[in-house]
Design an enzyme around this catalytic site. Structure first.
Site, short mmCIF file in Angstrom:
data_model
loop_
_atom_site.label_atom_id
_atom_site.label_comp_id
_atom_site.label_asym_id
_atom_site.label_seq_id
_atom_site.Cartn_x
_atom_site.Cartn_y
_atom_site.Cartn_z
N LYS A 110 3.74 -7.32 12.30
CA LYS A 110 2.91 -7.51 11.07
C LYS A 110 3.31 -8.69 10.59
CE LYS A 110 1.90 -5.42 6.54
NZ LYS A 110 1.45 -4.10 5.86
N ARG A 135 0.70 -1.20 0.20
CA ARG A 135 0.09 -0.03 0.10
C ARG A 135 0.96 1.24 -0.22
NH1 ARG A 135 -2.94 0.19 4.71
NH2 ARG A 135 -4.58 1.72 3.72
N ARG A 153 -2.27 3.93 14.70
CA ARG A 153 -0.91 3.51 15.65
C ARG A 153 -1.48 3.57 17.12
NH1 ARG A 153 1.18 3.09 11.79
NH2 ARG A 153 2.83 4.06 10.52
C1 BTN Z 1 0.73 -3.91 2.48
O1 BTN Z 1 0.58 -4.40 3.64
O2 BTN Z 1 1.39 -2.91 1.97
C2 BTN Z 1 0.19 -4.88 1.27
C3 BTN Z 1 0.94 -5.76 0.80
C4 BTN Z 1 0.38 -6.75 -0.47
C5 BTN Z 1 1.28 -7.51 -0.91
C6 BTN Z 1 0.79 -8.55 -1.93
S1 BTN Z 1 1.75 -9.92 -2.24
C7 BTN Z 1 0.96 -10.39 -3.61
C8 BTN Z 1 0.06 -9.06 -4.03
N1 BTN Z 1 1.07 -8.91 -5.27
C9 BTN Z 1 1.58 -7.58 -5.12
O3 BTN Z 1 2.38 -6.72 -5.73
N2 BTN Z 1 1.13 -6.98 -3.73
C10 BTN Z 1 0.17 -8.02 -3.31
#
Ligand code: BTN
Length: 323
Positions: free
Chosen positions: A184, A119, A319
Site C-alpha cells: 500500500k 477507513r 484480498r
Molecule cells: C485509508 O486507506 O484507510 C484512508 C486513509 C486516508 C488518510 C488521509 S490523510 C489526509 C486525510 N485526513 C485524515 O484524517 N485522513 C485522510
C-alpha cells in the site's frame, strides 16, 4: 496546538539541512540550557522526526526536511484556496468543520496529524513532514448519487498526479487504495455531509506515503511502500500537492457531468486485481470469485460460478486469493 512554538521552529529550520549541529550551538541559538535542548529534540522525535545524536558531533536529522509551503502550492496550482498547517487533528476534520463557508476546490494540507483517520475507524499514522496529508472539498449539487463512484475517480486522479510528478507503475485496489507491487502506497477517505434531497458536501482525504521514518514503520500492520522506495528522484510534496489539486479540479467537474463511464477504461488499466481470483470479505464472510473490474456505479464486479455480481462499497475488502 496548530504549530510548533518559536524554539521548535528555529530548531526545525536548523536541522532541515540534514547536517550535524552541536548541542552547544543549538542551546545558544534557542537561548536555553543543554537539558532543554534535549527536551526540544525529544519533542521533535515524538512527532515523528528521525533525529539522532552522535557524541562529539551533535544532532542531525537522518534526512533533509523539506517543509510544505502554501505560497509555492498556490503558485504551482493556480488555486488560491490552499490552507497549510503544521499540526492538526485531521485535515479532513478541518474542512468538515468549515463546510458552510467553503468553496469548491478548498484544500487543507498538514505536516502532522494528531488524529489522522483511515477507513473503518483506523488511525492513519501521520509523522511530521514525512508524508502527504491532503484534503479537498467538493460540493455535488446533484446530490448524493455521484458519491458511490467518487473514491474510484479520486484514485484515478491521484495516480494521474503521481505519474505527472514522475512516479510510474502505481495501481488501484478497489475501492480506494493505491498499491505498488502488492504494497500500500496511499489511501483515500471520503467523508460526507449530505441530506437526501439537497447538495452533497464531500471532503476527499488522501494520504500518500512519501518517506516513512523507521520508527513509524513499526506501527503499521500491513505491507506498505513509500515514494522514496519506488523512485530514484525525491518527490517534492509541494509539487505533488499542487498537481493533485489541478487534477481534482479538472476531473471533478467532468465527473459531475458524466459519472464514471468515461473513466472505466482507465480504471481497468490500473486495477491491480483485474481477472485475478480474489476473496471478497463482506460482514465477516468471504466470497471467492474472479475480479472483473467495476461498473458505472463504481461497484466491484465479481464472477462466481460463471455469474457476474456487483458489490458496492461499505465494509467490503478485497484480498488476493491464495490458490
Ligand atoms: C485509508 O486507506 O484507510 C484512508 C486513509 C486516508 C488518510 C488521509 S490523510 C489526509 C486525510 N485526513 C485524515 O484524517 N485522513 C485522510
Amino acid at each position: 496546538m496548530s504549530e510548533l512554538n518559536e524554539q521548535g521552529n528555529v530548531l526545525l529550520t536548523l536541522l532541515a539541512d540534514g547536517e550535524f549541529h552541536s548541542g552547544e550551538k543549538i542551546g545558544e541559538l534557542l537561548g536555553v540550557s543543554r537539558t532543554s535542548v534535549n527536551n526540544y529534540i525529544k519533542a521533535l522525535q515524538e512527532i515523528g522526526l528521525d533525529i539522532y545524536k552522535v557524541t562529539g558531533k551533535g544532532y542531525r536529522s537522518a534526512v533533509p526536511i523539506d517543509l510544505l509551503n502554501a505560497d509555492k502550492i498556490k503558485q504551482l496550482s493556480k488555486n488560491k484556496m490552499v490552507h497549510v498547517e503544521q499540526i492538526l487533528d485531521s485535515t479532513n476534520q478541518w474542512l468538515l468543520d468549515r463546510i458552510p463557508n467553503l468553496q469548491n476546490g478548498q484544500s487543507c494540507i498538514s505536516e502532522y496529524q494528531l488524529a489522522g483517520r483511515g477507513r473503518r475507524g483506523r488511525t492513519w499514522i501521520s509523522p511530521f513532514a514525512s508524508h502527504l496529508y491532503f484534503s479537498f472539498y467538493w460540493r455535488f449539487d446533484s446530490g448524493i448519487d455521484k458519491v458511490s463512484g467518487l473514491s474510484l475517480l479520486v484514485g484515478i486522479a491521484t495516480v494521474n498526479a503521481l505519474e505527472k510528478v514522475g512516479v510510474q507503475g502505481v495501481s488501484l485496489k478497489w475501492p480506494n487504495d493505491l498499491y505498488y507491487q502488492g504494497k500500500k502506497l496511499a489511501g483515500i477517505l471520503i467523508e460526507l455531509n449530505a441530506q437526501a434531497t439537497e447538495a452533497c458536501h464531500t471532503v476527499i482525504g488522501i494520504g500518500i506515503n512519501v518517506r516513512m521514518p523507521p520508527e513509524q514503520a513499526k506501527l503499521i500492520d500491513q505491507p506498505w511502500i513509500d515514494l522514496h522506495h519506488l523512485t530514484s528522484a525525491s518527490v517534492d510534496r509541494n509539487l505533488l500537492s499542487a498537481t493533485l489539486i489541478n487534477e481534482l479540479q479538472t476531473l471533478l467537474p467532468q465527473y459531475e457531468q458524466t459519472g464514471l463511464q468515461p473513466y472505466l477504461s482507465r480504471w481497468f488499466d490500473l486495477d491491480c486485481f483485474l481477472n485475478k481470483t480474489v476473496n471478497l470479505l463482506i460482514a465477516g464472510k468471504s466470497k471467492q470469485g474472479i475480479c472483473r473490474g467495476i461498473n458505472e456505479s463504481g461497484a466491484l464486479l465479481l464472477e462466481c460460478d460463471g455469474q457476474v455480481e456487483a458489490y458496492i462499497g461499505g465494509e467490503i475488502s478485497l484480498r488476493l486469493a491464495k490458490l
